[in-house]
Design a protein around this motif. Structure first.
Motif, mmCIF file in Angstrom:
data_model
loop_
_atom_site.group_PDB
_atom_site.id
_atom_site.type_symbol
_atom_site.label_atom_id
_atom_site.label_comp_id
_atom_site.label_asym_id
_atom_site.label_seq_id
_atom_site.Cartn_x
_atom_site.Cartn_y
_atom_site.Cartn_z
ATOM 1 N N SER B 2 113.231 33.519 -33.951
ATOM 2 C CA SER B 2 114.391 34.249 -34.431
ATOM 3 C C SER B 2 114.025 35.134 -35.610
ATOM 4 C CB SER B 2 115.478 33.252 -34.833
ATOM 5 O OG SER B 2 115.878 32.470 -33.726
ATOM 6 N N SER B 36 127.052 37.114 -41.496
ATOM 7 C CA SER B 36 128.127 36.266 -40.993
ATOM 8 C C SER B 36 127.556 34.909 -40.613
ATOM 9 C CB SER B 36 128.841 36.916 -39.800
ATOM 10 O OG SER B 36 127.922 37.327 -38.811
ATOM 11 N N TYR B 38 128.382 31.221 -38.262
ATOM 12 C CA TYR B 38 129.085 30.691 -37.111
ATOM 13 C C TYR B 38 128.832 29.192 -36.982
ATOM 14 C CZ TYR B 38 129.295 35.626 -36.194
ATOM 15 O OH TYR B 38 129.513 36.974 -36.339
ATOM 16 N N TYR B 51 132.277 36.158 -42.905
ATOM 17 C CA TYR B 51 131.838 37.516 -42.579
ATOM 18 C C TYR B 51 131.674 38.319 -43.863
ATOM 19 C CZ TYR B 51 136.702 39.007 -43.259
ATOM 20 O OH TYR B 51 137.935 39.272 -43.799
ATOM 21 N N ASP B 52 131.018 39.448 -43.761
ATOM 22 C CA ASP B 52 130.753 40.304 -44.923
ATOM 23 C C ASP B 52 130.182 39.508 -46.086
ATOM 24 O OD1 ASP B 52 133.591 42.652 -44.580
ATOM 25 O OD2 ASP B 52 131.770 42.332 -43.396
ATOM 26 N N PHE B 89 124.860 28.949 -37.331
ATOM 27 C CA PHE B 89 124.000 30.117 -37.165
ATOM 28 C C PHE B 89 124.390 31.200 -38.162
ATOM 29 C CE2 PHE B 89 121.834 29.143 -33.220
ATOM 30 C CZ PHE B 89 122.679 28.232 -32.595
ATOM 31 N N CYS B 91 123.878 35.412 -39.093
ATOM 32 C CA CYS B 91 123.693 36.672 -38.389
ATOM 33 C C CYS B 91 123.736 37.792 -39.419
ATOM 34 C CB CYS B 91 124.804 36.863 -37.357
ATOM 35 S SG CYS B 91 124.778 38.437 -36.493
ATOM 36 N N ARG B 97 118.895 50.697 -35.385
ATOM 37 C CA ARG B 97 117.960 50.559 -34.261
ATOM 38 C C ARG B 97 118.015 49.143 -33.686
ATOM 39 N NH1 ARG B 97 112.786 48.788 -33.191
ATOM 40 N NH2 ARG B 97 111.759 49.898 -31.496
ATOM 41 N N THR B 98 117.985 48.151 -34.571
ATOM 42 C CA THR B 98 117.983 46.744 -34.155
ATOM 43 C C THR B 98 119.377 46.170 -34.065
ATOM 44 O OG1 THR B 98 115.870 46.505 -35.294
ATOM 45 C CG2 THR B 98 116.988 44.476 -34.658
ATOM 46 N N PHE B 99 120.287 46.678 -34.870
ATOM 47 C CA PHE B 99 121.683 46.274 -34.933
ATOM 48 C C PHE B 99 121.859 44.856 -35.455
ATOM 49 C CE2 PHE B 99 124.074 49.884 -33.694
ATOM 50 C CZ PHE B 99 123.149 50.687 -33.048
ATOM 51 N N TRP B 100 121.924 43.849 -34.588
ATOM 52 C CA TRP B 100 122.300 42.506 -35.030
ATOM 53 C C TRP B 100 121.189 41.508 -34.741
ATOM 54 C CZ3 TRP B 100 126.441 42.427 -37.992
ATOM 55 C CH2 TRP B 100 127.374 43.460 -37.849
ATOM 56 N N PHE B 102 119.998 37.245 -35.399
ATOM 57 C CA PHE B 102 120.518 35.913 -35.657
ATOM 58 C C PHE B 102 119.422 35.000 -36.199
ATOM 59 C CE2 PHE B 102 124.777 35.810 -33.859
ATOM 60 C CZ PHE B 102 124.787 36.889 -32.989
ATOM 61 N N GLY B 103 119.857 33.928 -36.840
ATOM 62 C CA GLY B 103 118.951 32.858 -37.199
ATOM 63 C C GLY B 103 118.811 31.889 -36.031
ATOM 64 N N GLY B 104 117.839 31.011 -36.143
ATOM 65 C CA GLY B 104 117.583 30.061 -35.078
ATOM 66 C C GLY B 104 118.556 28.892 -35.021
#
Lengths: 115, 111
Positions: B2, B36, B38, B51-52, B89, B91, B97-100, B102-104
């Motif tokens: 990740s 963010s 989750y 978020y934010d 998780f 994010c 280019r990569t956008f989003w 996540f962590g593992g």
């Protein structure tokens, strides 16, 4: 509250094309970015791409050559196509809305790639 | 592997507080206020907690809080409860280019 529901074949053979649909329960499909995210069993999440109304798309660079997303506002549906699948594409696939963050998710659909 | 690094597991006793870290780079976590967090129960979809960087959606318990310093974001859960046992998780937005990314994920065990 809006609900998202993924659907599509659960079993594919290597080299086939994965096709999934996400149905959005209300008429908000034109107001947000809609994303596909996947999660292999026991692993982390991977963003696949996003689509906005009028068809504007962005894809994960690592998958870009194999991914196509589309949107049908008349059916409130977002679609994902992933070509030339391999076992590495086996995962639960989620569609998710993004507002400030991924604030609404579908329940996910399991896709297995096996010969 | 990740893009964002989280500890694989953390644990705590009921009533205690725990903190989960999420380490990225100056191209993602350190460059945007768009981290963010989750919560995910087994077999379920992720649920947005933060978020934010540090804002809580309505309906999320104030036992969940977050912060960020440099390239590392953190989620703190206070007053641990049995039903906090889940995967968490992080994010981050990572540019156009990569956008989003996540962590593992971190498995929280409530002892």
């Amino acid at each position: 509250q809006v609900q998202l529901q993924e659907s599509g074949p659960g079993l594919l053979k290597p080299s086939e094309t994965l096709s999934l649909t996400c149905t959005v329960s209300d008429g908000s499909i034109s107001k947000y970015y809609w994303n596909w995210i996947r999660q292999p069993a026991g692993k982390g999440l991977e963003w696949i791409g996003r689509i906005f109304a009028f068809g504007s798309t962005n894809y994960n660079p690592s998958l870009k050559s194999r991914v196509t997303m589309s949107l049908d506002t008349s059916k409130n549906q977002v679609s994902l196509k992933l070509t030339s699948v391999t076992a590495a594409d086996t995962a639960v696939y989620y569609c998710a809305r993004i507002d400030d963050a991924f604030d609404m998710w579908g329940q996910g659909t399991m896709v297995t790639v096996s010969s | 592997q990740s893009a964002l690094t989280q500890p694989a597991s953390v644990s705590g006793s009921p009533g205690q507080s725990i903190t989960i870290s999420c380490t990225g780079t100056s191209r993602d976590v350190g460059n945007y206020n768009l981290v963010s967090w989750y919560q995910q129960y087994p077999g379920k979809a992720p649920k947005l907690l933060i978020y934010d960087d540090l804002k809580r959606p309505s309906g999320v318990s104030n036992r969940f809080s977050a912060s960020k310093s440099g390239n590392t974001a953190s989620l703190t859960i206070s007053g641990l409860q049995a039903d906090d046992e889940a995967d968490y998780f992080c994010c981050s937005y990572a540019g156009s280019r990569t956008f989003w990314v996540f962590g593992g994920g971190t498995r929280l065990t409530v002892l």
